[in-house]
Design a protein around this motif. Structure first.
Motif, PDB file in Angstrom:
ATOM      1  N   SER A   8       0.935  -1.216   0.233  1.00 41.59           N
ATOM      2  CA  SER A   8       0.152  -0.105   0.108  1.00 41.59           C
ATOM      3  C   SER A   8       0.898   1.397   0.020  1.00 41.59           C
ATOM      4  CB  SER A   8      -0.984   0.007   1.211  1.00 41.59           C
ATOM      5  OG  SER A   8      -1.831   1.036   1.202  1.00 41.59           O
ATOM      6  N   TYR A   9       0.626   2.366  -0.926  1.00 40.73           N
ATOM      7  CA  TYR A   9       1.231   3.456  -1.156  1.00 40.73           C
ATOM      8  C   TYR A   9       0.148   4.710  -0.985  1.00 40.73           C
ATOM      9  CZ  TYR A   9       5.551   1.262  -2.466  1.00 40.73           C
ATOM     10  OH  TYR A   9       6.758   0.615  -2.553  1.00 40.73           O
ATOM     11  N   GLY A  10       0.756   5.913  -0.254  1.00 36.88           N
ATOM     12  CA  GLY A  10      -0.013   6.997  -0.354  1.00 36.88           C
ATOM     13  C   GLY A  10       0.299   7.320  -1.593  1.00 36.88           C
ATOM     14  N   ILE A  11      -0.662   8.192  -2.431  1.00 35.73           N
ATOM     15  CA  ILE A  11      -0.645   8.485  -3.694  1.00 35.73           C
ATOM     16  C   ILE A  11       0.759   9.613  -4.081  1.00 35.73           C
ATOM     17  CG2 ILE A  11      -1.424  10.023  -5.583  1.00 35.73           C
ATOM     18  CD1 ILE A  11      -4.221   9.166  -4.673  1.00 35.73           C
ATOM     19  N   GLY A  12       0.824  10.637  -3.034  1.00 30.74           N
ATOM     20  CA  GLY A  12       2.254  10.935  -3.198  1.00 30.74           C
ATOM     21  C   GLY A  12       3.649  10.325  -2.925  1.00 30.74           C
ATOM     22  N   GLU A  13       3.526   9.136  -2.061  1.00 33.78           N
ATOM     23  CA  GLU A  13       4.534   8.398  -1.822  1.00 33.78           C
ATOM     24  C   GLU A  13       4.914   7.637  -3.224  1.00 33.78           C
ATOM     25  OE1 GLU A  13       5.660   4.781   1.371  1.00 33.78           O
ATOM     26  OE2 GLU A  13       3.516   5.499   1.265  1.00 33.78           O
ATOM     27  N   LEU A  14       3.837   7.008  -3.743  1.00 31.72           N
ATOM     28  CA  LEU A  14       4.071   6.309  -5.082  1.00 31.72           C
ATOM     29  C   LEU A  14       4.591   7.280  -6.154  1.00 31.72           C
ATOM     30  CD1 LEU A  14       4.188   3.779  -6.406  1.00 31.72           C
ATOM     31  CD2 LEU A  14       1.629   4.335  -7.020  1.00 31.72           C
ATOM     32  N   ALA A  15       4.088   8.531  -6.120  1.00 31.07           N
ATOM     33  CA  ALA A  15       4.441   9.421  -7.020  1.00 31.07           C
ATOM     34  C   ALA A  15       5.943   9.832  -6.946  1.00 31.07           C
ATOM     35  CB  ALA A  15       3.583  10.508  -7.023  1.00 31.07           C
ATOM     36  N   CYS A  17       8.263   7.998  -5.570  1.00 34.90           N
ATOM     37  CA  CYS A  17       9.039   6.838  -6.369  1.00 34.90           C
ATOM     38  C   CYS A  17       9.063   7.121  -7.847  1.00 34.90           C
ATOM     39  CB  CYS A  17       8.356   5.458  -5.977  1.00 34.90           C
ATOM     40  SG  CYS A  17       8.216   5.128  -4.246  1.00 34.90           S
ATOM     41  N   TYR A  18       8.176   7.365  -8.518  1.00 33.02           N
ATOM     42  CA  TYR A  18       8.401   7.748  -9.808  1.00 33.02           C
ATOM     43  C   TYR A  18       9.125   8.692 -10.583  1.00 33.02           C
ATOM     44  CZ  TYR A  18       5.534   3.445 -11.451  1.00 33.02           C
ATOM     45  OH  TYR A  18       5.084   2.346 -11.475  1.00 33.02           O
ATOM     46  N   ALA A  19       8.789   9.971  -9.778  1.00 34.61           N
ATOM     47  CA  ALA A  19       9.643  11.372  -9.858  1.00 34.61           C
ATOM     48  C   ALA A  19      10.169  11.991  -8.393  1.00 34.61           C
ATOM     49  CB  ALA A  19       8.573  12.014 -10.457  1.00 34.61           C
ATOM     50  N   PRO A  20      11.248  11.282  -8.119  1.00 33.56           N
ATOM     51  CA  PRO A  20      11.903  11.973  -6.860  1.00 33.56           C
ATOM     52  C   PRO A  20      12.674  13.151  -6.986  1.00 33.56           C
ATOM     53  CG  PRO A  20      13.518  10.124  -8.065  1.00 33.56           C
ATOM     54  CD  PRO A  20      12.107  10.340  -8.915  1.00 33.56           C
ATOM     55  N   ASN A  21      12.773  13.594  -8.186  1.00 34.51           N
ATOM     56  CA  ASN A  21      13.546  14.914  -8.177  1.00 34.51           C
ATOM     57  C   ASN A  21      12.496  16.100  -8.198  1.00 34.51           C
ATOM     58  OD1 ASN A  21      16.303  13.630  -7.754  1.00 34.51           O
ATOM     59  ND2 ASN A  21      15.914  12.989 -10.015  1.00 34.51           N
ATOM     60  N   ILE A  22      11.313  15.908  -8.128  1.00 35.52           N
ATOM     61  CA  ILE A  22      10.518  17.058  -8.237  1.00 35.52           C
ATOM     62  C   ILE A  22       9.647  17.366  -6.984  1.00 35.52           C
ATOM     63  CG2 ILE A  22      10.503  17.156 -10.885  1.00 35.52           C
ATOM     64  CD1 ILE A  22       7.793  15.827 -10.641  1.00 35.52           C
ATOM     65  N   THR A  23       8.771  18.496  -6.821  1.00 35.01           N
ATOM     66  CA  THR A  23       8.169  18.282  -5.622  1.00 35.01           C
ATOM     67  C   THR A  23       7.261  17.328  -5.461  1.00 35.01           C
ATOM     68  OG1 THR A  23       6.510  19.784  -6.398  1.00 35.01           O
ATOM     69  CG2 THR A  23       8.295  21.069  -5.678  1.00 35.01           C
ATOM     70  N   ARG A  28       2.781  13.951  -7.773  1.00 37.68           N
ATOM     71  CA  ARG A  28       1.488  13.512  -7.678  1.00 37.68           C
ATOM     72  C   ARG A  28       0.722  13.658  -9.262  1.00 37.68           C
ATOM     73  NH1 ARG A  28       0.977  14.954  -2.806  1.00 37.68           N
ATOM     74  NH2 ARG A  28       0.212  17.046  -3.148  1.00 37.68           N
ATOM     75  N   ARG A  29       0.670  15.132  -9.808  1.00 40.80           N
ATOM     76  CA  ARG A  29       0.265  15.423 -10.685  1.00 40.80           C
ATOM     77  C   ARG A  29       0.439  14.529 -12.100  1.00 40.80           C
ATOM     78  NH1 ARG A  29       0.596  20.413  -8.110  1.00 40.80           N
ATOM     79  NH2 ARG A  29       2.285  20.751  -9.311  1.00 40.80           N
ATOM     80  N   LYS A  30       2.084  14.389 -12.068  1.00 37.61           N
ATOM     81  CA  LYS A  30       2.607  13.687 -13.346  1.00 37.61           C
ATOM     82  C   LYS A  30       2.076  12.356 -13.250  1.00 37.61           C
ATOM     83  CE  LYS A  30       6.777  14.743 -14.332  1.00 37.61           C
ATOM     84  NZ  LYS A  30       7.018  15.095 -15.756  1.00 37.61           N
ATOM     85  N   LEU A  31       2.106  11.624 -11.973  1.00 45.15           N
ATOM     86  CA  LEU A  31       1.598  10.256 -11.721  1.00 45.15           C
ATOM     87  C   LEU A  31       0.357   9.932 -12.352  1.00 45.15           C
ATOM     88  CD1 LEU A  31       2.117   7.233 -11.088  1.00 45.15           C
ATOM     89  CD2 LEU A  31       1.554   7.794  -8.763  1.00 45.15           C
ATOM     90  N   MET A  32      -0.594  10.882 -11.924  1.00 47.78           N
ATOM     91  CA  MET A  32      -2.075  10.869 -12.445  1.00 47.78           C
ATOM     92  C   MET A  32      -2.199  11.224 -13.839  1.00 47.78           C
ATOM     93  SD  MET A  32      -3.240   9.750  -9.469  1.00 47.78           S
ATOM     94  CE  MET A  32      -4.823   9.724 -10.096  1.00 47.78           C
TER      95      MET A  32
END
Length: 72
Positions: A8-15, A17-23, A28-32
């Motif tokens: 289980s991941y929070g949405i921001g937490e998973l996001a 993981c995919y984009a660690p170098n941005i806010t 979150r917006r990028k993942l969605m």
């Protein structure tokens, strides 16, 4: 290096993981956005109970995302 775990991941937490170098918000917006580009993934997430009100992904939903987008 740690391997990615399906859990289980929070949405921001998973996001992050995919984009660690941005806010966190931008990640979150990028993942969605990436998810929105995959209609089959969107349908599968909705079928699994995901909605805009939910703030986290279940392990099953994380698996769907990883299968569609690849491991972060």
């Amino acid at each position: 290096m740690d391997t990615f775990q399906i859990r289980s991941y929070g949405i921001g937490e998973l996001a992050r993981c995919y984009a660690p170098n941005i806010t966190a918000g931008a990640a979150r917006r990028k993942l969605m956005y990436w998810i929105s580009l995959q209609p089959a993934l969107v349908d599968a997430l909705h079928a699994s109970g995901f909605s805009q009100k939910v703030r986290s992904f279940t392990p099953a939903q994380v698996r769907l995302i990883v299968e569609a987008l690849g491991e972060p």
